[in-house]
Design a protein around this motif. Structure first.
Motif, PDB file in Angstrom:
ATOM      1  N   MET A  59      41.444 -25.696  -2.767  1.00  0.00           N
ATOM      2  CA  MET A  59      42.208 -24.608  -2.529  1.00  0.00           C
ATOM      3  C   MET A  59      41.444 -23.155  -2.558  1.00  0.00           C
ATOM      4  O   MET A  59      41.996 -23.047  -2.129  1.00  0.00           O
ATOM      5  CB  MET A  59      43.174 -25.151  -3.302  1.00  0.00           C
ATOM      6  N   ILE A  60      40.009 -22.658  -3.137  1.00  0.00           N
ATOM      7  CA  ILE A  60      39.313 -21.835  -3.514  1.00  0.00           C
ATOM      8  C   ILE A  60      38.889 -21.632  -1.644  1.00  0.00           C
ATOM      9  O   ILE A  60      39.596 -19.880  -2.308  1.00  0.00           O
ATOM     10  CB  ILE A  60      38.433 -22.085  -4.366  1.00  0.00           C
ATOM     11  N   ARG A 106      40.648 -21.603   0.840  1.00  0.00           N
ATOM     12  CA  ARG A 106      41.956 -21.229   1.106  1.00  0.00           C
ATOM     13  C   ARG A 106      42.392 -19.995   0.873  1.00  0.00           C
ATOM     14  O   ARG A 106      42.752 -19.266   2.227  1.00  0.00           O
ATOM     15  CB  ARG A 106      43.102 -21.979   1.091  1.00  0.00           C
ATOM     16  N   LEU A 107      42.126 -20.096  -0.364  1.00  0.00           N
ATOM     17  CA  LEU A 107      42.595 -18.904  -0.613  1.00  0.00           C
ATOM     18  C   LEU A 107      41.460 -16.880  -0.506  1.00  0.00           C
ATOM     19  O   LEU A 107      41.811 -16.619   0.251  1.00  0.00           O
ATOM     20  CB  LEU A 107      42.799 -18.372  -2.907  1.00  0.00           C
ATOM     21  N   ALA A 151      42.241 -16.608   2.952  1.00  0.00           N
ATOM     22  CA  ALA A 151      44.129 -15.972   3.091  1.00  0.00           C
ATOM     23  C   ALA A 151      44.122 -14.458   2.313  1.00  0.00           C
ATOM     24  O   ALA A 151      44.558 -13.345   3.045  1.00  0.00           O
ATOM     25  CB  ALA A 151      45.164 -17.181   2.331  1.00  0.00           C
ATOM     26  N   SER A 152      43.073 -14.887   1.554  1.00  0.00           N
ATOM     27  CA  SER A 152      42.171 -13.329   1.047  1.00  0.00           C
ATOM     28  C   SER A 152      41.980 -12.244   2.568  1.00  0.00           C
ATOM     29  O   SER A 152      42.187 -11.481   2.903  1.00  0.00           O
ATOM     30  CB  SER A 152      41.540 -12.800   0.349  1.00  0.00           C
ATOM     31  N   ALA A 154      43.880 -10.995   4.701  1.00  0.00           N
ATOM     32  CA  ALA A 154      45.044 -10.283   4.515  1.00  0.00           C
ATOM     33  C   ALA A 154      44.292  -9.111   4.603  1.00  0.00           C
ATOM     34  O   ALA A 154      45.016  -7.732   4.444  1.00  0.00           O
ATOM     35  CB  ALA A 154      45.536 -10.465   3.178  1.00  0.00           C
ATOM     36  N   ARG A 210      43.127  -6.215  -9.189  1.00  0.00           N
ATOM     37  CA  ARG A 210      44.572  -7.232  -9.501  1.00  0.00           C
ATOM     38  C   ARG A 210      44.383  -8.400  -9.190  1.00  0.00           C
ATOM     39  O   ARG A 210      44.403  -9.322 -10.054  1.00  0.00           O
ATOM     40  CB  ARG A 210      46.162  -5.752  -9.393  1.00  0.00           C
ATOM     41  N   GLU A 211      43.791  -8.398  -8.388  1.00  0.00           N
ATOM     42  CA  GLU A 211      43.728 -10.271  -7.556  1.00  0.00           C
ATOM     43  C   GLU A 211      42.379 -10.693  -8.435  1.00  0.00           C
ATOM     44  O   GLU A 211      42.338 -12.052  -8.391  1.00  0.00           O
ATOM     45  CB  GLU A 211      42.950  -9.895  -6.141  1.00  0.00           C
ATOM     46  N   ALA A 232      41.801  -9.840 -11.299  1.00  0.00           N
ATOM     47  CA  ALA A 232      43.194 -10.012 -12.756  1.00  0.00           C
ATOM     48  C   ALA A 232      43.135 -11.419 -13.240  1.00  0.00           C
ATOM     49  O   ALA A 232      43.359 -11.441 -14.338  1.00  0.00           O
ATOM     50  CB  ALA A 232      43.572  -8.550 -13.418  1.00  0.00           C
ATOM     51  N   ILE A 233      44.355 -11.274 -12.084  1.00  0.00           N
ATOM     52  CA  ILE A 233      45.009 -12.466 -11.884  1.00  0.00           C
ATOM     53  C   ILE A 233      44.173 -13.657 -12.437  1.00  0.00           C
ATOM     54  O   ILE A 233      44.100 -14.775 -12.864  1.00  0.00           O
ATOM     55  CB  ILE A 233      46.357 -12.600 -11.139  1.00  0.00           C
ATOM     56  N   PHE A 234      43.352 -13.967 -11.121  1.00  0.00           N
ATOM     57  CA  PHE A 234      42.334 -15.169 -11.507  1.00  0.00           C
ATOM     58  C   PHE A 234      41.665 -15.510 -12.797  1.00  0.00           C
ATOM     59  O   PHE A 234      42.098 -16.408 -13.219  1.00  0.00           O
ATOM     60  CB  PHE A 234      41.485 -14.799 -10.634  1.00  0.00           C
ATOM     61  N   MET A 254      44.907 -16.390 -15.353  1.00  0.00           N
ATOM     62  CA  MET A 254      44.856 -18.274 -14.157  1.00  0.00           C
ATOM     63  C   MET A 254      43.753 -19.005 -15.116  1.00  0.00           C
ATOM     64  O   MET A 254      43.753 -20.006 -15.212  1.00  0.00           O
ATOM     65  CB  MET A 254      45.342 -18.154 -12.782  1.00  0.00           C
ATOM     66  N   ALA A 258      39.799 -18.646 -14.513  1.00  0.00           N
ATOM     67  CA  ALA A 258      39.493 -18.383 -13.490  1.00  0.00           C
ATOM     68  C   ALA A 258      37.939 -17.779 -13.762  1.00  0.00           C
ATOM     69  O   ALA A 258      38.028 -16.807 -15.133  1.00  0.00           O
ATOM     70  CB  ALA A 258      39.234 -17.630 -12.322  1.00  0.00           C
ATOM     71  N   THR A 291      33.413 -17.872 -11.500  1.00  0.00           N
ATOM     72  CA  THR A 291      34.200 -17.761 -10.235  1.00  0.00           C
ATOM     73  C   THR A 291      33.930 -16.669  -8.785  1.00  0.00           C
ATOM     74  O   THR A 291      34.996 -17.077  -7.961  1.00  0.00           O
ATOM     75  CB  THR A 291      35.313 -18.985 -10.698  1.00  0.00           C
ATOM     76  N   LEU A 300      48.942 -13.174  -5.856  1.00  0.00           N
ATOM     77  CA  LEU A 300      48.700 -13.090  -5.352  1.00  0.00           C
ATOM     78  C   LEU A 300      49.286 -13.354  -4.223  1.00  0.00           C
ATOM     79  O   LEU A 300      49.502 -13.702  -3.479  1.00  0.00           O
ATOM     80  CB  LEU A 300      47.420 -14.463  -5.295  1.00  0.00           C
ATOM     81  N   TYR A 343      49.007 -12.310  -0.530  1.00  0.00           N
ATOM     82  CA  TYR A 343      48.508 -12.679   0.890  1.00  0.00           C
ATOM     83  C   TYR A 343      48.584 -15.110   0.233  1.00  0.00           C
ATOM     84  O   TYR A 343      48.440 -15.289   1.394  1.00  0.00           O
ATOM     85  CB  TYR A 343      47.302 -12.908   0.977  1.00  0.00           C
ATOM     86  N   PHE A 354      42.004 -24.733 -12.683  1.00  0.00           N
ATOM     87  CA  PHE A 354      41.126 -24.645 -13.427  1.00  0.00           C
ATOM     88  C   PHE A 354      41.900 -25.203 -14.580  1.00  0.00           C
ATOM     89  O   PHE A 354      40.403 -24.796 -15.605  1.00  0.00           O
ATOM     90  CB  PHE A 354      41.112 -23.010 -13.858  1.00  0.00           C
TER      91      PHE A 354
END
Lengths: 416, 233
Positions: free
Chosen positions: A1-2, A4-5, A8-9, A12, A315-316, A318-320, A323, A325, A329, B99, B101, B114
């Motif tokens: 998943m990481i 894939r993210l 995707a990042s 973007a 921001r990205e 901070a979201i990690f 959650m 992370a 990470t 996120l 994207y 996590f």
């Protein structure tokens, strides 16, 4: 998943990322291209002569003798006399000997006088023999066999007449003794492709009215008369020698180098090539260093791109963090991103190299007589690609450490 | 339904931002019982963000204790606090929550990456994410859409689904309705309450909008909870 993210990042930020990848790809293609040309040139040089044990010429430098006798680069400072040639030929350890007489030209191509034994004895690329693509070897005094590039460049076919010029880049032509193309050689990828081959006697024949390199004013011996003359040469530029036993090579070389009647030089082609590599080694290293610096520059460009993106991506990050992370990470994500960019750059660079090679191969061959083989990537090339990815990862550590600090300071609260 | 055992308990907490001598805050006592819905009202600069950072463990107090689900998070290492946050707390921010994207599904599943215990509570994380989207009124096809293509209201619902997935005991929402219009605010809060109850999660929401007060079990004023000190310490 990481993964894939991370991908995707990257997607973007497609335009910036694509530019970065393109820069890496071009630098990788350049680096590998330089490598290909370098190894191609080496292989091409090494393939040019095979099966010849010694090359003999007037005493000069071994590299110089190799260059002018085999590669038609530069000129001989002196000739070896026909007597010396015959003396060496008569030695019991000599299996075969082929004379080479240079000095004249036709258009941009050099003319080489030799015997028909040249077509049997000259070998290239691990023992391959010359083959006649069209026509036959010289039969008449004024017959010539031309290399594949000569025929292609000048549009010659068998039966066409050609006139040899005296010396190199000269306007004085041996126009009273025109030659006829009796045969065209198949492509070899060696300097033979760019050579006009005539018989040793023909070289003497076109110089009948010449003395000490100058045409005797008012004298022009008719061709019919020339044919009746004794055309034994007085000197040749060099000779290619094969010995009966490889064990005798060094003995023969020493004997020729110590030849009392005339200062001669006998060289082993492989050893002289090694000397040549040593001379060009510095230039090679410089070339590799410059193309290596281009790769480094592209990777630093990638580092700058990642740095520039850090602020807009707080921001990205901070979201990690929110959650769950860990800062490491976040660091890992940036390094992974750099590794992806570098890996994509390396793969695209490799693809660009092969596309470039496929396009450039015939052009380079025609222009420089350099055959660049399109072969599967070597282990060395793969290690270069792996090195680029590793270097990309190392370079990305700098912005990654900054991101680590930022994400520690920001936590999950960023107001942008 | 609320129970008496506290999900969050803060005692004699003192905090000062590193490198700053001019601002610090003290929290003598702050408690939230499990299953409670609490609205914490406060103006900008009243220390709400710092309070949430303390609860979530991205910063640690100089003294005092912050217990979430019975664990004093100040005793955990930085890495353990990050894992603990992932397992115990679902977070919803004001906006720019997702996120952009990544797909809606990846956004919702991100905390599970996590939080292995949260993930293990679910038979099928993908199905759970789809069910949450359905419960929060998101059309089925949005699951595969890129988060950045959704409306702000839809994005907040996705953020709610992400906070709720795997049923963490505490949901912390930082002004989640401030970017929404009045009608969307009401719908969003109704859905959030319903889902928090359905998942037995406690809800702590921070806002400056007192009009929301009557929808919560309890309302606390920041000024009652926190003593912000702006004078040089």
């Amino acid at each position: 998943m990481i993964l894939r993210l991370a991908f995707a990042s990257l997607m973007a930020r497609a335009l910036t990322v694509a530019m970065t990848i393109l820069a890496i790809a071009l630098s990788v293609a350049l680096f590998l291209g330089v490598e290909k040309v370098r190894t191609g040139a080496k292989a091409s040089f090494a393939d040019t002569i095979s099966g010849t044990d010694l090359i003999v010429g007037a005493r000069s430098g071994s590299v110089q003798l190799l260059l002018y006798s085999v590669f038609r680069i530069g000129n001989a400072t002196n000739n070896m006399t026909w007597e010396s040639y015959r003396d060496i030929e008569a030695r019991p350890d000599v299996d075969w000997i082929v004379p080479v007489s240079l000095g004249d030209s036709h258009r941009q191509f050099r003319v080489m006088g030799t015997t028909t034994a040249f077509f049997d004895r000259y070998k290239y690329r691990s023992g391959q023999s010359l083959s006649i693509r069209d026509g036959q070897v010289m039969d008449d005094l004024f017959d010539t066999v031309i290399g594949a590039d000569v025929a292609e460049t000048l549009g010659y076919e068998t039966g066409d007449p050609i006139v040899v010029a005296h010396g190199l880049a000269s306007f004085i032509e041996h126009d009273y003794q025109p030659f006829r193309v009796s045969g065209i050689l198949a492509k070899t990828g060696t300097p033979v492709d760019r050579t006009v081959i005539v018989s040793l006697k023909a070289i003497e024949a076109i110089h009948v009215d010449w003395q000490s390199g100058v045409k005797i004013p008012g004298q022009s011996t008719p061709v019919d008369v020339i044919r009746q003359l004794d055309l034994e040469p007085q000197a040749v530029t060099a000779a290619l020698i094969g010995v009966k036993s490889r064990l005798q090579v060094f003995g023969l070389q020493r004997a020729i180098n110590e030849y009392q009647q005339e200062p001669l030089l006998a060289i082993l082609p492989g050893v002289a090539l090694q000397e040549l590599w040593q001379i060009v080694g510095i230039a090679e290293t410089a070339l590799i260093a410059v193309s290596g610096m281009v790769v480094v520059t592209a990777l630093i460009g990638m580092m700058a791109t990642i740095f520039a993106s850090l602020n807009e991506r707080r921001r990205e990050m901070a979201i990690f963090r929110a959650m769950g992370a860990r800062p490491r990470t976040i660091t890992g994500l940036l390094v992974l991103e750099a590794a992806l960019m570098a890996a994509l750059g390396a793969v695209i660079g490799l693809a660009l190299l092969y596309v470039g090679l496929a396009i450039a191969q015939p052009v380079v061959d025609r222009a420089f007589g350099l055959w660049l083989p399109v072969e599967a990537p070597t282990l060395r090339e793969f290690s270069v690609l792996a090195g680029v990815v590793c270097a990309g990862v190392i370079v990305s550590m700098v912005p990654a450490v900054r991101a680590y600090r930022m994400s520690l300071a920001d936590g999950m609260m960023v107001r942008i | 339904m609320t129970t008496e055992s506290p999900i969050l308990e803060m005692h004699d907490v003192r905090y000062r931002w590193p490198g700053r001598t001019s601002f610090g805050l003290e929290i003598p006592v702050f408690r939230i019982a499990a299953g409670e819905t609490v609205l914490l009202l406060g103006e900008s600069g009243s220390g709400k963000s710092t309070l949430l950072s303390l609860i979530c463990g991205t910063v640690t107090p100089a003294s005092g204790s912050v217990s979430v689900a019975g664990t004093d998070i100040a005793t955990l290492s930085a890495g353990q606090r990050d894992s603990f946050r992932a397992e115990q707390i679902g977070l919803i921010f004001q906006q720019f929550n997702l996120l952009p994207y990544a797909s809606v599904l990846d956004n919702i599943l991100l905390p599970l990456r996590f939080a292995p215990m949260r993930r293990n509570r679910l038979a099928s994380p993908h199905q759970a994410a789809a069910d949450l989207c359905d419960d929060l009124g998101l059309p089925a096809h949005t699951v595969r859409a890129r988060a950045g293509t959704l409306s702000v209201g839809q994005q907040q619902r996705v953020a709610a689904a992400r906070a709720l997935i795997g049923a963490p005991p505490l949901i912390v929402a930082d002004e989640p309705t401030s970017a929404l219009d009045a009608a969307t605010q009401t719908t969003f809060l109704e859905l959030l309450f319903a889902q928090a109850r359905a998942h037995n999660s406690t809800l702590l929401m921070v806002s400056h909008d007192a009009r929301l007060a009557d929808q919560f079990d309890r309302v606390a004023e920041m000024s009652d909870v926190v003593t912000a000190r702006r004078a040089a310490a």
